[in-house]
Design a protein around this motif. Structure first.
Motif, PDB file in Angstrom:
ATOM      1  N   SER A 239      -2.061   6.111  17.310  1.00  0.00           N
ATOM      2  CA  SER A 239      -0.879   6.810  17.813  1.00  0.00           C
ATOM      3  C   SER A 239       0.315   5.878  17.752  1.00  0.00           C
ATOM      4  O   SER A 239       0.204   4.704  18.115  1.00  0.00           O
ATOM      5  CB  SER A 239      -1.087   7.243  19.264  1.00  0.00           C
ATOM      6  N   SER A 240       1.437   6.387  17.271  1.00  0.00           N
ATOM      7  CA  SER A 240       2.714   5.664  17.283  1.00  0.00           C
ATOM      8  C   SER A 240       2.643   4.272  16.665  1.00  0.00           C
ATOM      9  O   SER A 240       3.228   3.331  17.196  1.00  0.00           O
ATOM     10  CB  SER A 240       3.243   5.560  18.711  1.00  0.00           C
ATOM     11  N   THR A 241       1.912   4.123  15.576  1.00  0.00           N
ATOM     12  CA  THR A 241       1.806   2.821  14.917  1.00  0.00           C
ATOM     13  C   THR A 241       1.412   3.008  13.461  1.00  0.00           C
ATOM     14  O   THR A 241       1.193   4.124  13.004  1.00  0.00           O
ATOM     15  CB  THR A 241       0.800   1.910  15.651  1.00  0.00           C
ATOM     16  N   LYS A 242       1.314   1.900  12.740  1.00  0.00           N
ATOM     17  CA  LYS A 242       0.859   1.916  11.350  1.00  0.00           C
ATOM     18  C   LYS A 242      -0.543   1.324  11.277  1.00  0.00           C
ATOM     19  O   LYS A 242      -0.865   0.411  12.030  1.00  0.00           O
ATOM     20  CB  LYS A 242       1.787   1.084  10.462  1.00  0.00           C
TER      21      LYS A 242
ATOM     22  N   ALA B  25       0.835  -1.199   0.000  1.00  0.00           N
ATOM     23  CA  ALA B  25       0.000   0.000   0.000  1.00  0.00           C
ATOM     24  C   ALA B  25       0.874   1.254   0.000  1.00  0.00           C
ATOM     25  O   ALA B  25       1.940   1.275   0.606  1.00  0.00           O
ATOM     26  CB  ALA B  25      -0.898   0.008   1.237  1.00  0.00           C
ATOM     27  N   PRO B  26       0.419   2.319  -0.690  1.00  0.00           N
ATOM     28  CA  PRO B  26       1.127   3.591  -0.557  1.00  0.00           C
ATOM     29  C   PRO B  26       1.092   4.024   0.909  1.00  0.00           C
ATOM     30  O   PRO B  26       0.146   3.721   1.628  1.00  0.00           O
ATOM     31  CB  PRO B  26       0.342   4.558  -1.439  1.00  0.00           C
ATOM     32  N   VAL B  27       2.137   4.731   1.342  1.00  0.00           N
ATOM     33  CA  VAL B  27       2.268   5.109   2.749  1.00  0.00           C
ATOM     34  C   VAL B  27       2.263   6.627   2.883  1.00  0.00           C
ATOM     35  O   VAL B  27       2.956   7.325   2.147  1.00  0.00           O
ATOM     36  CB  VAL B  27       3.579   4.546   3.350  1.00  0.00           C
ATOM     37  N   ILE B  28       1.483   7.105   3.833  1.00  0.00           N
ATOM     38  CA  ILE B  28       1.502   8.507   4.234  1.00  0.00           C
ATOM     39  C   ILE B  28       2.046   8.526   5.658  1.00  0.00           C
ATOM     40  O   ILE B  28       1.530   7.827   6.535  1.00  0.00           O
ATOM     41  CB  ILE B  28       0.109   9.146   4.179  1.00  0.00           C
ATOM     42  N   VAL B  29       3.096   9.301   5.890  1.00  0.00           N
ATOM     43  CA  VAL B  29       3.709   9.398   7.212  1.00  0.00           C
ATOM     44  C   VAL B  29       3.166  10.639   7.917  1.00  0.00           C
ATOM     45  O   VAL B  29       3.113  11.720   7.321  1.00  0.00           O
ATOM     46  CB  VAL B  29       5.247   9.485   7.102  1.00  0.00           C
ATOM     47  N   ALA B  30       2.772  10.471   9.160  1.00  0.00           N
ATOM     48  CA  ALA B  30       2.382  11.596  10.017  1.00  0.00           C
ATOM     49  C   ALA B  30       3.513  11.804  11.010  1.00  0.00           C
ATOM     50  O   ALA B  30       3.843  10.895  11.779  1.00  0.00           O
ATOM     51  CB  ALA B  30       1.077  11.297  10.742  1.00  0.00           C
ATOM     52  N   GLN B  31       4.118  12.985  10.957  1.00  0.00           N
ATOM     53  CA  GLN B  31       5.213  13.289  11.881  1.00  0.00           C
ATOM     54  C   GLN B  31       5.294  14.794  12.052  1.00  0.00           C
ATOM     55  O   GLN B  31       5.252  15.539  11.068  1.00  0.00           O
ATOM     56  CB  GLN B  31       6.538  12.742  11.362  1.00  0.00           C
TER      57      GLN B  31
ATOM     58  N   LYS C 220       4.206   8.386  13.192  1.00  0.00           N
ATOM     59  CA  LYS C 220       5.445   8.410  13.966  1.00  0.00           C
ATOM     60  C   LYS C 220       5.327   9.315  15.190  1.00  0.00           C
ATOM     61  O   LYS C 220       6.260   9.419  15.973  1.00  0.00           O
ATOM     62  CB  LYS C 220       6.609   8.847  13.077  1.00  0.00           C
ATOM     63  N   ASP C 221       4.179   9.972  15.343  1.00  0.00           N
ATOM     64  CA  ASP C 221       3.929  10.835  16.499  1.00  0.00           C
ATOM     65  C   ASP C 221       3.250  10.042  17.602  1.00  0.00           C
ATOM     66  O   ASP C 221       2.569   9.050  17.348  1.00  0.00           O
ATOM     67  CB  ASP C 221       3.005  11.995  16.116  1.00  0.00           C
ATOM     68  N   SER C 222       3.390  10.531  18.827  1.00  0.00           N
ATOM     69  CA  SER C 222       2.624   9.943  19.923  1.00  0.00           C
ATOM     70  C   SER C 222       1.202  10.520  19.935  1.00  0.00           C
ATOM     71  O   SER C 222       0.319   9.963  20.565  1.00  0.00           O
ATOM     72  CB  SER C 222       3.314  10.196  21.264  1.00  0.00           C
ATOM     73  N   ALA C 223       1.010  11.613  19.212  1.00  0.00           N
ATOM     74  CA  ALA C 223      -0.327  12.208  19.087  1.00  0.00           C
ATOM     75  C   ALA C 223      -1.176  11.350  18.149  1.00  0.00           C
ATOM     76  O   ALA C 223      -0.661  10.743  17.222  1.00  0.00           O
ATOM     77  CB  ALA C 223      -0.219  13.626  18.526  1.00  0.00           C
ATOM     78  N   PRO C 224      -2.474  11.308  18.378  1.00  0.00           N
ATOM     79  CA  PRO C 224      -3.351  10.507  17.512  1.00  0.00           C
ATOM     80  C   PRO C 224      -3.565  11.187  16.158  1.00  0.00           C
ATOM     81  O   PRO C 224      -3.724  12.406  16.083  1.00  0.00           O
ATOM     82  CB  PRO C 224      -4.657  10.440  18.310  1.00  0.00           C
TER      83      PRO C 224
END
Length: 127
Positions: free
Chosen positions: A94-97, A38-44, A68-72
């Motif tokens: 939060s903090s997961t894929k 799957a294409p990936v979008i990173v939240a950081q 990659k953040d601890s924030a949801p």
């Protein structure tokens, strides 16, 4: 009578202790299976990368959020930036894929955002 109150108190204490311990022992909410293709979008740092993503028109696909953040955060796809009509709303994690299934999109541009942090936005271009 004292024994009855003592026994009742112990039952209440045991029930309270069990409820508290089972709540803290609960695993985090399931993020669902991650699709390696799957294409990936990173939240950081309260931002998405990439903020623009291409997808094949008229073909359903999986989309993975790598938070990659601890924030949801989540990825919610809408027909436009007015966010009135949702197409696919991913799980808040939060903090997961987490991988979500996106239905086939007709050719065009679609708006996505984090529903928790609405300033986190991007575009999906279905071609």
């Amino acid at each position: 009578m004292k024994r009855l109150f003592l026994a009742l108190g112990l039952v209440v204490l045991a029930a309270f202790t069990a409820a508290c311990s089972s709540t803290s022992a609960q695993p985090p909410a399931s993020a669902g299976p991650v699709d390696p293709n799957a294409p990936v979008i990173v939240a950081q740092g309260n931002a998405f990368s990439p903020s623009s993503l291409d997808a094949s028109a008229d073909k359903a696909f999986s989309l993975t959020l790598d938070n990659k953040d601890s924030a949801p955060h989540n990825v919610a796809i809408y027909t436009d930036s007015g966010a009135a009509t949702a197409i696919s709303v991913g799980e808040i994690v939060s903090s997961t894929k987490a991988t979500q299934q996106v239905p086939a999109l007709a050719a065009g541009s679609y708006f996505f955002r984090c529903d928790v942090h609405k300033e986190m936005t991007g575009t999906i271009n279905a071609k």
